[in-house]
Design an enzyme around this catalytic site. Structure first.
Site, PDB file in Angstrom:
ATOM      1  N   THR A 101      44.410  41.299  38.172  1.00 51.83           N
ATOM      2  CA  THR A 101      44.801  42.953  38.549  1.00 51.83           C
ATOM      3  C   THR A 101      43.777  43.299  39.695  1.00 51.83           C
ATOM      4  O   THR A 101      42.661  43.327  39.582  1.00 51.83           O
ATOM      5  CB  THR A 101      44.420  43.612  37.194  1.00 51.83           C
ATOM      6  OG1 THR A 101      45.233  43.108  35.990  1.00 51.83           O
ATOM      7  CG2 THR A 101      44.802  45.039  37.336  1.00 51.83           C
ATOM      8  N   LYS A 176      51.332  47.467  37.955  1.00 51.41           N
ATOM      9  CA  LYS A 176      50.526  47.302  36.701  1.00 51.41           C
ATOM     10  C   LYS A 176      49.404  48.491  36.797  1.00 51.41           C
ATOM     11  O   LYS A 176      48.699  48.734  35.622  1.00 51.41           O
ATOM     12  CB  LYS A 176      49.496  45.820  37.392  1.00 51.41           C
ATOM     13  CG  LYS A 176      48.152  45.773  36.545  1.00 51.41           C
ATOM     14  CD  LYS A 176      48.393  45.362  35.053  1.00 51.41           C
ATOM     15  CE  LYS A 176      47.149  45.065  34.336  1.00 51.41           C
ATOM     16  NZ  LYS A 176      47.231  44.831  32.844  1.00 51.41           N
ATOM     17  N   LYS A 244      37.366  48.700  36.665  1.00 50.09           N
ATOM     18  CA  LYS A 244      37.825  48.532  37.916  1.00 50.09           C
ATOM     19  C   LYS A 244      39.143  48.947  37.808  1.00 50.09           C
ATOM     20  O   LYS A 244      39.411  49.530  39.128  1.00 50.09           O
ATOM     21  CB  LYS A 244      37.756  46.904  37.941  1.00 50.09           C
ATOM     22  CG  LYS A 244      38.463  46.342  38.914  1.00 50.09           C
ATOM     23  CD  LYS A 244      39.477  45.217  38.785  1.00 50.09           C
ATOM     24  CE  LYS A 244      39.659  44.528  37.550  1.00 50.09           C
ATOM     25  NZ  LYS A 244      40.692  43.915  37.144  1.00 50.09           N
TER      26      LYS A 244
HETATM   27  P1  NAP Z   1      37.541  36.490  33.016  1.00 51.04           P
HETATM   28  O1  NAP Z   1      37.519  35.870  31.492  1.00 51.04           O
HETATM   29  O2  NAP Z   1      36.313  37.060  33.358  1.00 51.04           O
HETATM   30  O3  NAP Z   1      38.125  35.530  33.976  1.00 51.04           O
HETATM   31  C1  NAP Z   1      38.154  35.561  35.375  1.00 51.04           C
HETATM   32  C2  NAP Z   1      37.718  34.004  35.810  1.00 51.04           C
HETATM   33  O4  NAP Z   1      37.458  33.914  36.973  1.00 51.04           O
HETATM   34  C3  NAP Z   1      36.175  33.770  35.287  1.00 51.04           C
HETATM   35  O5  NAP Z   1      36.248  32.568  34.573  1.00 51.04           O
HETATM   36  C4  NAP Z   1      35.451  33.442  36.436  1.00 51.04           C
HETATM   37  O6  NAP Z   1      34.478  32.587  36.782  1.00 51.04           O
HETATM   38  C5  NAP Z   1      36.634  33.081  37.432  1.00 51.04           C
HETATM   39  N1  NAP Z   1      36.360  33.634  38.834  1.00 51.04           N
HETATM   40  C6  NAP Z   1      35.990  34.825  39.395  1.00 51.04           C
HETATM   41  N2  NAP Z   1      35.833  34.764  40.485  1.00 51.04           N
HETATM   42  C7  NAP Z   1      35.889  33.765  40.972  1.00 51.04           C
HETATM   43  C8  NAP Z   1      35.704  32.894  42.293  1.00 51.04           C
HETATM   44  N3  NAP Z   1      35.299  33.612  43.417  1.00 51.04           N
HETATM   45  N4  NAP Z   1      35.677  31.594  42.267  1.00 51.04           N
HETATM   46  C9  NAP Z   1      36.216  30.813  41.207  1.00 51.04           C
HETATM   47  N5  NAP Z   1      36.405  31.522  39.742  1.00 51.04           N
HETATM   48  C10 NAP Z   1      36.239  32.788  40.233  1.00 51.04           C
HETATM   49  O7  NAP Z   1      38.474  37.847  32.920  1.00 51.04           O
HETATM   50  P2  NAP Z   1      40.105  37.752  32.467  1.00 51.04           P
HETATM   51  O8  NAP Z   1      39.952  38.543  30.816  1.00 51.04           O
HETATM   52  O9  NAP Z   1      40.604  36.249  32.171  1.00 51.04           O
HETATM   53  O10 NAP Z   1      40.871  38.608  33.347  1.00 51.04           O
HETATM   54  C11 NAP Z   1      41.044  37.968  34.545  1.00 51.04           C
HETATM   55  C12 NAP Z   1      42.001  39.270  35.330  1.00 51.04           C
HETATM   56  O11 NAP Z   1      43.135  39.648  34.427  1.00 51.04           O
HETATM   57  C13 NAP Z   1      41.405  40.311  35.531  1.00 51.04           C
HETATM   58  O12 NAP Z   1      41.578  40.784  36.933  1.00 51.04           O
HETATM   59  C14 NAP Z   1      41.681  41.491  34.551  1.00 51.04           C
HETATM   60  O13 NAP Z   1      41.575  42.828  34.810  1.00 51.04           O
HETATM   61  C15 NAP Z   1      43.078  40.891  34.418  1.00 51.04           C
HETATM   62  N6  NAP Z   1      43.603  41.221  32.901  1.00 51.04           N
HETATM   63  C16 NAP Z   1      43.122  40.710  31.740  1.00 51.04           C
HETATM   64  C17 NAP Z   1      43.535  41.079  30.662  1.00 51.04           C
HETATM   65  C18 NAP Z   1      43.054  40.725  29.358  1.00 51.04           C
HETATM   66  O14 NAP Z   1      43.404  41.228  28.323  1.00 51.04           O
HETATM   67  N7  NAP Z   1      41.689  39.811  29.316  1.00 51.04           N
HETATM   68  C19 NAP Z   1      44.838  41.576  30.450  1.00 51.04           C
HETATM   69  C20 NAP Z   1      45.611  41.672  31.590  1.00 51.04           C
HETATM   70  C21 NAP Z   1      45.108  41.398  32.844  1.00 51.04           C
HETATM   71  P3  NAP Z   1      33.248  32.648  35.673  1.00 51.04           P
HETATM   72  O15 NAP Z   1      33.668  31.861  34.424  1.00 51.04           O
HETATM   73  O16 NAP Z   1      32.146  31.975  36.310  1.00 51.04           O
HETATM   74  O17 NAP Z   1      33.071  34.092  35.121  1.00 51.04           O
END
Ligand code: NAP
Length: 305
Positions: A101, A176, A244
């Site tokens: 997102t 979104k 965010k």
């Molecule tokens: P998350 O658990 O923080 O996953 C993001 C992953 O990306 C983390 O493992 C992070 O690494 C990795 N990352 C970030 N920057 C990076 C980079 N520069 N190079 C390599 N890896 C990188 O978050 P999430 O809950 O999966 O959400 C991911 C996205 O989906 C977000 O934008 C969120 O707003 C969206 N989203 C989430 C949900 C939900 O329910 N969780 C639902 C819809 C949309 P690290 O492990 O080192 O932190």
């Protein structure tokens, strides 16, 4: 079997959402080249046969498609646009899909950078939460080139159930944002409903059950209400990510000449929760603003309404 089956997908970002989504792609027969900032979160995929890559660019090298599911727009910018990043390393004709997102304006920039190198870029954020990622029932909202969207379908079908194209680059992110605007009110609605039920001596579990059959039913109440009652504030969906999203939505609404006071209120409440130590909790932690001091303290949050 799709035309992309058994072909190679680079996957960057194996956090709460990405790990499950990448797993479904493997289940569907795609070969994975995987990268995550913290390698340990990719280990279960590596154990299943995914190829570890040391950088986003390496994950993109030689892949037919690249999917990213990172955290913030700054992460999207870094993995796609930095020297040695995905756009630079992608093979001509590859398909790049950002499912993070992120900002619609950035999606337009990344698509333009891809077009300059002959690679199509889709923005395709999702809704459905950690549960939707785990169950492969995500809603996927795509923007970009429509032919690229058609090529991406087999990938989307491995991860989601409702898959919709909304227009040119950035349109998926705009959809979104519309989703997040609708959810914002339902989240503080859930918390205020439970606060009122508690204050008036009702059994909150029974209230959730009853309301779920009537016109107040919502995904937030149905999925997050029980987590609140169990004192479960784990993410799910991080508060830091929701703040965010609310800020991107506010910026985009303002740019469109719109005032959305409900969205402003949600941003205010979630910003207080973030400042009060709740950033790493799940969005259901909005409840803690209404909770008593002992419950807030147990969850490590200082902010309250
Ligand atoms: P998350 O658990 O923080 O996953 C993001 C992953 O990306 C983390 O493992 C992070 O690494 C990795 N990352 C970030 N920057 C990076 C980079 N520069 N190079 C390599 N890896 C990188 O978050 P999430 O809950 O999966 O959400 C991911 C996205 O989906 C977000 O934008 C969120 O707003 C969206 N989203 C989430 C949900 C939900 O329910 N969780 C639902 C819809 C949309 P690290 O492990 O080192 O932190």
């Amino acid at each position: 079997m799709s035309d992309l089956a058994m072909r190679t997908v680079g996957f960057v970002g194996t956090g709460v959402m990405g790990a499950a989504m990448a797993g479904h792609l493997m289940d569907a027969g795609f070969k994975l080249r995987v990268h995550n900032r913290t390698r340990s979160k990719a280990e279960p995929l590596i154990a299943r046969g995914a190829q570890w890559c040391d950088s986003p660019g390496e994950a993109a090298t030689g892949a037919d498609a690249v999917i990213t599911m990172v955290g913030f727009p700054s992460d999207v910018e870094e993995v796609y646009l930095e020297p040695g990043g995905i756009v630079e390393c992608a093979a001509p004709g590859a398909l790049l899909i950002d499912m993070t997102t992120s900002s619609p304006a950035l999606a337009v920039r990344v698509a333009a950078a891809g077009a300059a190198r002959g690679v199509a870029v889709l923005d395709a954020p999702v809704s459905g939460g950690d549960v939707g990622a785990r169950d492969a029932t995500l809603t996927i909202m795509a923007g970009g080139d429509e032919d690229a969207f058609k090529r991406a379908r087999p990938l989307f079908e491995a991860m989601g159930r409702t898959i919709a194209f909304h227009g040119g680059p950035g349109a998926g992110q705009h959809c979104k944002m519309a989703n997040q605007i609708a959810i914002a009110a339902s989240m503080f609605g859930m918390a205020e409903c439970l606060a009122y039920a508690q204050a008036t001596g009702l059994d909150r579990a029974r209230v959730i059950e009853t309301l779920s059959g009537g016109s107040a039913q919502s995904w937030s109440l149905h999925n997050y209400g029980p987590r609140v009652l169990n004192g479960d504030f784990a993410p799910g969906f991080f508060v830091k990510h929701f703040v965010k999203d609310l800020r991107i939505a506010l910026d985009e609404a303002r740019a469109a000449g719109l005032r959305l006071p409900g969205l402003e209120l949600a941003e205010l409440l979630y910003a207080e929760l973030l400042a009060g130590g709740g950033g790493e909790l799940g969005t259901q932690a909005i409840w803690l603003l209404y909770a008593d001091a002992a419950e807030r303290e147990a969850a490590g949050v200082t902010a309250s309404v």
